[in-house]
Design an enzyme around this catalytic site. Structure first.
Site, PDB file in Angstrom:
ATOM      1  N   LYS A  54       0.906  -1.193   0.051  1.00 47.68           N
ATOM      2  CA  LYS A  54       0.085   0.092   0.039  1.00 47.68           C
ATOM      3  C   LYS A  54       0.733   1.220  -0.019  1.00 47.68           C
ATOM      4  O   LYS A  54       0.599   2.165  -0.838  1.00 47.68           O
ATOM      5  CB  LYS A  54      -0.920   0.050   1.129  1.00 47.68           C
ATOM      6  CG  LYS A  54      -2.010  -0.998   0.945  1.00 47.68           C
ATOM      7  CD  LYS A  54      -3.011  -1.091   2.450  1.00 47.68           C
ATOM      8  CE  LYS A  54      -3.577  -2.418   2.602  1.00 47.68           C
ATOM      9  NZ  LYS A  54      -4.208  -2.558   3.880  1.00 47.68           N
ATOM     10  N   GLN A  98      -3.419  -1.370   9.983  1.00 49.02           N
ATOM     11  CA  GLN A  98      -3.642  -2.701   9.398  1.00 49.02           C
ATOM     12  C   GLN A  98      -4.119  -3.939  10.543  1.00 49.02           C
ATOM     13  O   GLN A  98      -3.842  -3.737  11.482  1.00 49.02           O
ATOM     14  CB  GLN A  98      -2.262  -3.189   9.028  1.00 49.02           C
ATOM     15  CG  GLN A  98      -2.246  -4.506   8.211  1.00 49.02           C
ATOM     16  CD  GLN A  98      -3.021  -4.535   6.948  1.00 49.02           C
ATOM     17  OE1 GLN A  98      -3.024  -3.425   6.148  1.00 49.02           O
ATOM     18  NE2 GLN A  98      -3.547  -5.672   6.518  1.00 49.02           N
ATOM     19  N   ASP A 121     -10.057   3.588   5.365  1.00 48.91           N
ATOM     20  CA  ASP A 121     -10.445   1.899   5.395  1.00 48.91           C
ATOM     21  C   ASP A 121     -12.024   2.177   5.557  1.00 48.91           C
ATOM     22  O   ASP A 121     -12.510   1.053   5.322  1.00 48.91           O
ATOM     23  CB  ASP A 121      -9.969   1.220   6.456  1.00 48.91           C
ATOM     24  CG  ASP A 121      -8.910   0.351   6.220  1.00 48.91           C
ATOM     25  OD1 ASP A 121      -8.653  -0.070   5.056  1.00 48.91           O
ATOM     26  OD2 ASP A 121      -8.126   0.300   7.149  1.00 48.91           O
TER      27      ASP A 121
HETATM   28  N1  GUN Z   1      -6.651  -6.532   7.045  1.00 48.22           N
HETATM   29  C1  GUN Z   1      -7.297  -7.242   6.363  1.00 48.22           C
HETATM   30  N2  GUN Z   1      -7.959  -6.503   5.335  1.00 48.22           N
HETATM   31  C2  GUN Z   1      -7.817  -5.333   5.731  1.00 48.22           C
HETATM   32  C3  GUN Z   1      -8.296  -3.811   5.277  1.00 48.22           C
HETATM   33  O1  GUN Z   1      -8.854  -3.940   4.271  1.00 48.22           O
HETATM   34  N3  GUN Z   1      -7.631  -2.805   5.755  1.00 48.22           N
HETATM   35  C4  GUN Z   1      -6.930  -3.111   6.729  1.00 48.22           C
HETATM   36  N4  GUN Z   1      -6.507  -1.738   7.703  1.00 48.22           N
HETATM   37  N5  GUN Z   1      -6.541  -4.127   7.467  1.00 48.22           N
HETATM   38  C5  GUN Z   1      -6.971  -5.255   6.860  1.00 48.22           C
END
Ligand code: GUN
Length: 309
Positions: A54, A98, A121
């Site tokens: 990312k 995350q 998110d």
């Molecule tokens: N862990 C698994 N999927 C995601 C997501 O879409 N965002 C975040 N921040 N963590 C994750």
């Protein structure tokens, strides 16, 4: 019949080009580029890869981006103080914590602490509420990526029966909202749904987001249906991998890494489906693309910066 495979990469590339063009417009207008900060707690290897991807993709499109990596033993209070600092930092447009956080951390408290205007998110209850009401500020990344995939592959949503397996806050529930707002008839299934396969066989669009490797078999799929596989499961058991993947198992990769990435859907579902996403290389790239789309939206809304959307 053999399903058309829906790859995420070309659509991610188109999304990233659009985002990069908007970032250039912002920079040309004399403004700072959008900025995404990711917070990673602990050393989970899969999470570390997601965060690195990312932040790298963010820089590729011209954004500012970095990851704050905190040790596994970081307390909830310490994570909260990092989040508060990022909330107060005007140079940060998007904050991404995350998941999963370590077990001793209170995930809800941490996610609730993220400034909703920076919540790329779309996990904050304020943003979830806006989403449910059909006036989203941000689109939750994985479900929104799936909508992009369907729309850019000319797959009709309105009037179709969409069945979602899994009721998580991250995928299942927001996926249902996005499909409903596009006029699908939506069913959400979960571990207590009786005769799951029969319910799924009613689907024109089937979304599997449970995290159980190979759970969806041909018996779940109406001939010609569109099957979207959100599962990213690491299978380290050779027999299990062989049973699920059959001829499509990459044994060289298995030897190299000690596991294979397997979806919730068995690859032989392609014999029944009209179209399906592979794992890997299906939905995954779109989740990343949508985080950047949201970071751009956050920068615009927070700073009133212009540019084409
Ligand atoms: N862990 C698994 N999927 C995601 C997501 O879409 N965002 C975040 N921040 N963590 C994750």
């Amino acid at each position: 019949m053999s399903a058309k495979l829906l790859f995420g990469k070309p659509i991610q590339e188109a999304l990233l080009e659009e985002v990069a063009a908007s970032a250039r417009t912002i920079i040309e207008a004399g403004q700072r580029p959008p900025h995404l900060t990711a917070v990673l707690v602990g050393g989970d290897p899969a999470s570390a890869i997601y965060v690195r991807t990312k932040t790298n993709k963010s820089r590729e499109v011209g954004f500012g981006s970095e990851a704050i990596i905190l040790p596994q033993e970081t307390t909830t209070k310490e994570v909260l103080s990092t989040v508060t600092r990022l909330n107060e930092d005007d140079a940060v447009d998007g904050i991404l914590v995350q998941l999963p956080l370590p077990e001793h951390c209170d995930t809800k408290t941490v996610l609730d602490a993220v400034d909703p205007a920076k919540d790329v998110d779309c996990f904050h209850p304020h943003n979830t509420g806006l989403l449910v009401q059909g006036r989203p500020r941000f689109a939750p990344a994985t479900p929104a990526g799936i909508i992009e995939l369907l729309e850019r592959s000319d797959i009709e949503i309105a009037g179709k029966h969409a069945v979602i397996i899994g009721r998580s806050d991250i995928v299942g529930k927001p996926m249902a909202m996005l499909l409903l707002h596009r006029h699908a008839t939506v069913t959400i299934c979960h571990s207590r749904t009786p005769d799951l396969a029969a319910v799924c066989r009613g689907a024109d669009i089937l979304v599997a987001a449970v995290g159980v490797p190979g759970m969806v078999t041909k018996e779940f799929v109406k001939p010609g249906a569109v099957v979207i596989d959100v599962g990213i499961n690491r299978v380290a058991d050779r027999d299990q991998a062989a049973d699920i993947l059959g001829d499509s198992a990459d044994w060289e990769r298995f030897e190299e890494r000690g596991y294979l990435v397997v979806g919730d859907v068995r690859p032989d579902v392609a014999e029944a489906a009209g179209a399906m996403t592979p794992v890997p290389r299906g939905v995954g790239p779109l989740t990343i693309g949508m985080v950047l789309v949201n970071t751009l939206a956050a920068a615009r809304e927070r700073r009133g910066v212009g540019g084409e959307s």
